[in-house]
Every structure is written in C-alpha cells, then in structure tokens.
Design a protein around this motif. Structure first.
Motif, PDB file in Angstrom:
ATOM      1  N   UNK A   1       2.772 -12.408   7.452  1.00  0.00           N
ATOM      2  CA  UNK A   1       3.162 -11.221   8.156  1.00  0.00           C
ATOM      3  C   UNK A   1       1.923 -10.439   8.597  1.00  0.00           C
ATOM      4  N   UNK A   2       0.760 -10.851   8.382  1.00  0.00           N
ATOM      5  CA  UNK A   2      -0.539  -9.990   8.870  1.00  0.00           C
ATOM      6  C   UNK A   2      -1.343 -10.730   9.613  1.00  0.00           C
ATOM      7  N   UNK A   3      -2.200 -10.434  10.362  1.00  0.00           N
ATOM      8  CA  UNK A   3      -3.269 -11.336  10.942  1.00  0.00           C
ATOM      9  C   UNK A   3      -4.643 -11.131   9.952  1.00  0.00           C
ATOM     10  N   UNK A   4      -5.605 -12.166  10.298  1.00  0.00           N
ATOM     11  CA  UNK A   4      -6.633 -12.047   9.260  1.00  0.00           C
ATOM     12  C   UNK A   4      -7.394 -10.843   8.865  1.00  0.00           C
ATOM     13  N   UNK A   5      -7.410  -9.886   9.748  1.00  0.00           N
ATOM     14  CA  UNK A   5      -8.186  -8.552   9.501  1.00  0.00           C
ATOM     15  C   UNK A   5      -7.176  -7.724   9.024  1.00  0.00           C
ATOM     16  N   UNK A   6      -6.017  -7.705   9.262  1.00  0.00           N
ATOM     17  CA  UNK A   6      -5.229  -6.544   8.636  1.00  0.00           C
ATOM     18  C   UNK A   6      -5.179  -7.294   7.034  1.00  0.00           C
TER      19      UNK A   6
ATOM     20  N   UNK B   1      -0.792  -1.916   7.972  1.00  0.00           N
ATOM     21  CA  UNK B   1      -1.727  -2.250   6.954  1.00  0.00           C
ATOM     22  C   UNK B   1      -1.286  -1.209   5.832  1.00  0.00           C
ATOM     23  N   UNK B   2      -1.271  -0.036   5.960  1.00  0.00           N
ATOM     24  CA  UNK B   2      -0.900   1.061   4.933  1.00  0.00           C
ATOM     25  C   UNK B   2       0.192   0.541   4.169  1.00  0.00           C
ATOM     26  N   UNK B   3       1.339   0.067   4.968  1.00  0.00           N
ATOM     27  CA  UNK B   3       2.591  -0.120   4.209  1.00  0.00           C
ATOM     28  C   UNK B   3       2.481  -1.285   3.437  1.00  0.00           C
ATOM     29  N   UNK B   4       1.723  -2.386   4.047  1.00  0.00           N
ATOM     30  CA  UNK B   4       1.643  -3.565   3.080  1.00  0.00           C
ATOM     31  C   UNK B   4       0.593  -3.304   1.979  1.00  0.00           C
ATOM     32  N   UNK B   5      -0.418  -2.719   1.962  1.00  0.00           N
ATOM     33  CA  UNK B   5      -1.620  -2.338   1.024  1.00  0.00           C
ATOM     34  C   UNK B   5      -0.638  -1.624  -0.119  1.00  0.00           C
TER      35      UNK B   5
ATOM     36  N   UNK C   1       4.369  10.006   5.586  1.00  0.00           N
ATOM     37  CA  UNK C   1       3.968   9.512   4.231  1.00  0.00           C
ATOM     38  C   UNK C   1       5.407   9.082   3.727  1.00  0.00           C
ATOM     39  N   UNK C   2       6.549   9.670   3.814  1.00  0.00           N
ATOM     40  CA  UNK C   2       7.819   9.313   3.501  1.00  0.00           C
ATOM     41  C   UNK C   2       8.365   8.197   4.128  1.00  0.00           C
ATOM     42  N   UNK C   3       7.906   7.882   5.502  1.00  0.00           N
ATOM     43  CA  UNK C   3       8.291   6.651   6.105  1.00  0.00           C
ATOM     44  C   UNK C   3       7.251   5.419   5.539  1.00  0.00           C
ATOM     45  N   UNK C   4       6.059   5.690   5.399  1.00  0.00           N
ATOM     46  CA  UNK C   4       5.408   4.581   4.911  1.00  0.00           C
ATOM     47  C   UNK C   4       6.155   4.161   3.469  1.00  0.00           C
ATOM     48  N   UNK C   5       6.281   4.965   2.710  1.00  0.00           N
ATOM     49  CA  UNK C   5       6.499   4.595   1.267  1.00  0.00           C
ATOM     50  C   UNK C   5       7.961   4.191   1.197  1.00  0.00           C
TER      51      UNK C   5
ATOM     52  N   UNK D   1       8.971   0.365  -0.131  1.00  0.00           N
ATOM     53  CA  UNK D   1       9.955  -0.083  -0.939  1.00  0.00           C
ATOM     54  C   UNK D   1      10.737  -1.089  -0.306  1.00  0.00           C
ATOM     55  N   UNK D   2      11.009  -1.261   0.849  1.00  0.00           N
ATOM     56  CA  UNK D   2      11.750  -2.289   1.405  1.00  0.00           C
ATOM     57  C   UNK D   2      11.370  -3.468   1.578  1.00  0.00           C
ATOM     58  N   UNK D   3       9.855  -3.554   1.338  1.00  0.00           N
ATOM     59  CA  UNK D   3       8.867  -4.579   1.285  1.00  0.00           C
ATOM     60  C   UNK D   3       8.803  -5.183   0.083  1.00  0.00           C
TER      61      UNK D   3
END
Length: 645
Positions: free
Chosen positions: A9-14, A38-42, A66-70, A74-76
């Motif tokens: 799902x991510x490139x090497x840098x991400x 990146x922030x969502x996956x982290x 912030x709410x959207x990222x969280x 959660x879906x992830x």
C-alpha cells in the motif's frame, strides 16, 4: 483480523516513515506525495505494534482533519484507532488547561472568547480609555485585536506588527499596548481566555511546571504534528516541550509550502527542527501522485532556486503530459478574455468546470476576470479575497455614479451621505428629503464641507460628455479621504478601486456601465461555496493561499509578473521574496494535467493614470526568469498581436 500489507500500500519512502517509531523524525512531504496517507497508516501501525492508542497524540490544524485521519485509520485497522488523542493545538490546550488551571491561577471553568466576543471586549476597553475620541482616526476593534493577536502568535512587539502591516497606526503604538494590558487584566478578572491565551497558557504551564510537563510527556509517548511548516512559534515550542524527554516526535510538512507568515506561521520551525532535536532522521517523500512530469520539472526548477530548503526532486510514474504554457497577453482584459475562451474550449473537450481553477496572488487580481466570466455566463465560486462588486468600497463608489445618473436615487444617496463623518441615518434621511427641495440646497452646503464638495462634484458632471472613467476619477479624489476614515485596512482596498476604474474605461456611457453592473453583475454568476454540489459545481477562482491542499485538472495562474507575483508589497526582505517563491510553487503544484501561466504585457493601473505617467510594461516574474526556466520548461506564446502595442 486481516493483516495490513504496508509494503503493497505504500512506496518505499512512505513505508520508511510509517515504520519509524522511536526518536525524532522530520518527514518532508513534497506536494501531492501522499502525506495524509502516511499519517493514517502510521497511526494504524503504531497501534498494531501494541502501543496504547491513548499514548499517541496527533496534532492537526483542523478538528475535521484529525477526525478524518483517525476514521481512516480505524477502517484500515480497527476501532482502537479512534481512541488516539487527536485534535488541534487549541483543543488540546483547552483540555490540559482545564485540568491544571489552578497552577496558572485561573479558574478551571474559564470561558473561551470567540472572535466577535474578543473584539467587543477590546472595543469596551478602547471606549473606557477614551481613545475613540482621538482627533486622528484611531483603529477600530477588529484591527486592534488583530494587531494584539499577531503580536502574540509571532512573539513580536506591538510596534513591529504595526510597522509591518498597519503603518498608518504606528503613532498609536503606546495606546494599543495600553489596550492590550487592560484587555489581559479584564480577561483574568472575568475568567476569560481567547484563542491565543490557550497556547500562551499551555506553553507557560509546560515551561514553568516541570512535573506537569514530565507527566504529560509520559502520557503522550508518541507525538505527530501535521503541516509543521504552518505552525507558529508557540505551537512549535509546545510540541517540542511535550517531546522533550522521550523525543518520539514526528513532524510532517513541506518547507516549500510555507506560505502563511501573515497568520504567524514561522518558516524556521521546520527548517530548524534537526537542530532542535539532534540526530533527527529526515525522510523525504518525492514520488508525486498528482501532476505530470513536465509540470513537476518546472516546479522542481523554481524551488531549486530557493535560498534555504530541504533538497528534494519530485517525480511521477505517470506517462506523458504537456509542458506548462506561458501566455503573454496584451493587457488585463486580454488576459481575462483568453482565460474565459480557454475555459469554454476545455469544457467542450470534456473538462468539467469543477476541474478547472484560476489562481492569483491577491484577491483583486480576479476583478476584471469576474466581469468577463459573468458576461459569458460561466458560473464560478471565489475563495479568498473579497468578491469584487460585493465589496463595500466598490458599492460606495458606484453609489456616486448612480446619484450622478439619477438624482432621485434615495438608496444611493443614503449610502453616500452616511460615508460623511457625523452624518447618521436620521440626519441622512433629513438631508435626502431636503435634496428634493432645490431651494434649500444652498443651506445644506453650509452644514458640512464634505457635503458641499459632493454637491459641487455633482454639479460639474455632464453625463453627455463625461465618460464613466472620467466621472469615477473625480469621485475617487473625493472618496479616498472618506475611505481612510471608514476602513482600517483602506490600503488593501485601493487595488479594487483601480480595477473599477480600468473596467469603467471600457464603457462610453455611464448609463451602459450602470446597466451592466445591475443586470449582469459578477455575483449573479457566483455560487456560494457552501451551496455547491457535484452536479453543478462551478469554476474555482481562488487566491493561492486558499488553494493550498487542493488540486485541479487545469490551473490558470494569472498575473505572473514582477510586482504581482512576487507582490511589490513583499520585496523588502529576502525572507518575503522567498515566501513569494513558495507561493508560486504551491500554485503551480495544484495542476494535474494543464498548467497555464499568464501575465498582461501592459499594466493599466489607476495610479499610472493619476500621476499622468500612462500605462507601464510588465516584466515576467523573476521566478520564471531565473535559471532560464521559460526557455527550458515552458512553452511561450503571445495571446495578442504585438502591433497593438
């Protein structure tokens, strides 16, 4: 529970950024490089590694982001991600201060003042101190609060803010300092905090109470800050204090997109992060998922000229793409005509209006274009700056023309008369009634010098021979002193008046000018942003500042000329010029497929006519001249016949 395949799902840098857990990290996220991803996956990765969600703090610039990222995390992963502490610096400060209020000698039940409430308190203090009785025009509540707020956010003296942004009020520096001091006393006595206080008090808490700072550091062991290039000095200090013990802090941002110094954002926060946290690892996201390579070639070359930066070179795996085009138009109206015709052409080719945007450095740059779009029935929504014909100062000036055309226009008389000092609605109503009684006009002249000047002007106007341009020029001389009295930011409104004058120059009669303004004004074609839907979404007109974070298939960037981009108001220091370069970069990186850069070859401004110097020839923006960028990365075309010059 299905395991997340981060490698897929991510490139090497991400992936490197997501899997970096311990220690300080600076993620330089180039435009369109998947910063939010990146922030969502982290967040999901940290929780998946067994870190308690409550120990993770995600600081963003809006609560919604912030709410959207969280939500996405959660879906992830799962619902545990919703327990991560996420929010804005201000909401976080509010939560902490209510818990530790006694240490700061404030009530835990403090009330937060919103902007309107804060302005009213400032106005109350201004009145109590009798500063409103000054013989000279003392700043109003909005301007005073803005100066005080910027002083706090920039950690700068009142006099410095006045010198930079409100030079017309520099003589009132001591009075404004007094208002600030009394304002702070008032808030303390009434258990009130404004938005700036939330940050100031939190920083003081962390600085002066070591035990509390250590406790909060132990609670929030993993800190992430989004859009770090947009933080002000206070916010950066708070983030660094929270992470002082464990240094598990990841800040994400792009130094090349630091464009909000006027709001207090400090470019040095992101530049100096590696010096504040020694040994900080820098991860650069360079793969772009938005633009074609020819567009990226130009933006890379522009930002490469920056004096101070983190090195990066954006690239994309997308194939093809046309090189950006630079169009040298005859004048402002030719620029507007070209943009409007190209928009209609692209729409015929299947590009929806919602997928196109016209960007500009200053709100007034779109004034002429708004008239042109309205005349062609092209709907648009404008973001940033004032909508031209809705602006109060434009309505003021047009009211004079309406009176000149129709002496019985009582609505326009009311607006014109209330501009005169010491004439309120009641007095204006009496004057309007008397105006209809011609024999009494001579008596009215004696009551007000400004009223006498207005009547003299009207008396000497001949609608049969005087053009709208000539009439507006005369009224401008009369109106400008009143403009300075009525509006604290009068200097920012002058360009709109210049635009009105240039537009009026295209008309032969006042009647036709007023008819067009009444029957086909730009606001008729303007769709309010909060009423948009996907079916009827219009063309976007936007200042560059308001366009950050957005993207379009086709982007027109107008007024790419010296004095406009960069703005002549931002040429005093190298720091200002460098921020203008970043503005250009932000604008150009909004384009996905087409990037068209335009400038008027002839600049017909009001000031040129006023001082008799006539039109001036423009130079292309230095950001395109440097390094031969026009020759190497841009297709240069003329949109008008050079013989017309």
């Amino acid at each position: 529970m299905e395991k997340i395949n981060y490698h897929r799902q991510l490139n090497p840098a991400q992936l490197k950024a997501v899997e970096s857990i311990s220690g300080p990290h600076l993620v330089i996220a180039g435009a369109g490089s998947g910063k939010t991803r990146v922030l969502v996956h982290r967040v999901a990765y940290l929780v998946q590694q067994g870190i308690a969600p409550e120990q993770i703090l995600l600081l963003t610039f809006t609560r919604r982001s912030a709410q959207e990222m969280l939500r996405r995390a959660s879906l992830l992963l799962d619902e545990r991600c919703k327990n991560v502490s996420g929010g804005t610096f201000h909401s976080f400060a509010n939560m902490i201060l209510r818990k530790y209020a006694k240490l700061l000698e404030i009530s835990s039940n403090f009330t937060i003042l919103d902007q309107a409430d804060a302005e009213n308190v400032v106005n109350l203090i201004r009145t109590q101190l009798n500063f409103y009785k000054s013989e000279k025009c003392f700043p109003r509540k909005h301007a005073i609060l803005e100066v005080i707020s910027k002083s706090v956010n920039k950690s700068e003296e009142i006099s410095g803010v006045l010198f930079d942004e409100y030079p017309q009020f520099i003589e009132f520096a001591e009075e404004i300092k007094k208002i600030r001091d009394e304002y702070n006393k008032y808030k303390h006595q009434k258990s009130l905090l404004d938005y700036d206080d939330l940050l100031v008090f939190l920083k003081n808490l962390l600085t002066k109470h070591e035990v509390v700072r250590a406790s909060l550091g132990a609670k929030y062991k993993y800190i992430m800050v989004d859009e770090y290039q947009d933080t002000n000095k206070l916010q950066a200090q708070i983030a660094c204090l929270l992470a002082a013990d464990h240094a598990n802090i990841m800040v994400v941002g792009d130094d090349a997109q630091s464009i909000y110094s006027f709001r207090g954002a400090n470019f040095r926060n992101i530049i100096d992060f590696p010096q504040i946290f020694k040994g900080a690892k820098i991860i650069t996201l360079e793969e772009n998922y938005r633009s074609t390579q020819p567009i990226l070639n130009l933006t890379n070359a522009v930002i490469a000229q920056a004096k101070e930066k983190f090195q990066k070179n954006l690239y994309t795996k997308k194939q093809g793409g046309e090189v950006p085009v630079f169009i040298d138009c005859l004048d402002e109206n030719a620029q507007s005509v070209f943009v409007a015709e190209k928009i209609l052409e692209l729409r015929e080719e299947g590009v929806a209006l919602k997928d196109m945007a016209v960007l500009f450095r200053s709100g007034w740059h779109s004034n002429d274009l708004e008239i042109e779009l309205a005349g062609r029935n092209i709907p648009f929504a404008k973001y940033g700056g004032q909508k031209f014909v809705e602006a109060a100062h434009i309505k003021d000036l047009v009211s004079y023309l309406r009176i000149a055309y129709n002496r019985l226009d009582q609505v326009s008389w009311l607006r014109a008369l209330e501009l005169i000092p010491r004439i309120g609605p009641k007095t204006a109503a009496k004057i309007i009634e008397s105006i209809l009684d011609q024999p009494r006009l001579e008596q009215l002249w004696q009551k007000s010098d400004e009223l006498k000047k207005l009547f003299e002007l009207l008396k000497n106007i001949d609608l049969q021979t005087d053009t709208p341009f000539e009439i507006i020029s005369r009224f401008l001389s009369y109106y400008q002193p009143l403009l300075k009295i009525k509006y604290d930011d009068f200097n920012k409104r002058l360009n709109d008046l210049d635009s009105l004058l240039r537009i009026a120059q295209r008309y032969k009669t006042t009647e036709q000018f007023l008819v067009d303004m009444a029957l086909e004004p730009p606001e008729r074609m303007l769709v309010e942003p909060d009423r948009l839907d996907k079916e009827s979404a219009p063309l976007t007109l936007s200042t560059i500042h308001s366009a950050k974070g957005l993207e379009w298939h086709t982007v027109f960037l107008i007024y790419v000329a010296e004095g406009h981009l960069p703005s002549y108001l931002s040429l005093a220091t190298e720091d200002q010029i460098e921020e203008e370069r970043r503005l250009f970069y932000v604008a150009a990186t909004r384009a996905k497929v087409n990037l068209l850069l335009l400038k008027p070859r002839i600049d017909r401004s009001f000031r040129s006519f006023a001082d008799g110097s006539g039109p001036v020839f423009t130079r292309v923006s230095r950001f395109l001249e440097q390094g031969g960028l026009l020759e190497e990365f841009v297709d240069v075309r003329n949109a008008s016949n050079t013989d017309e010059l």
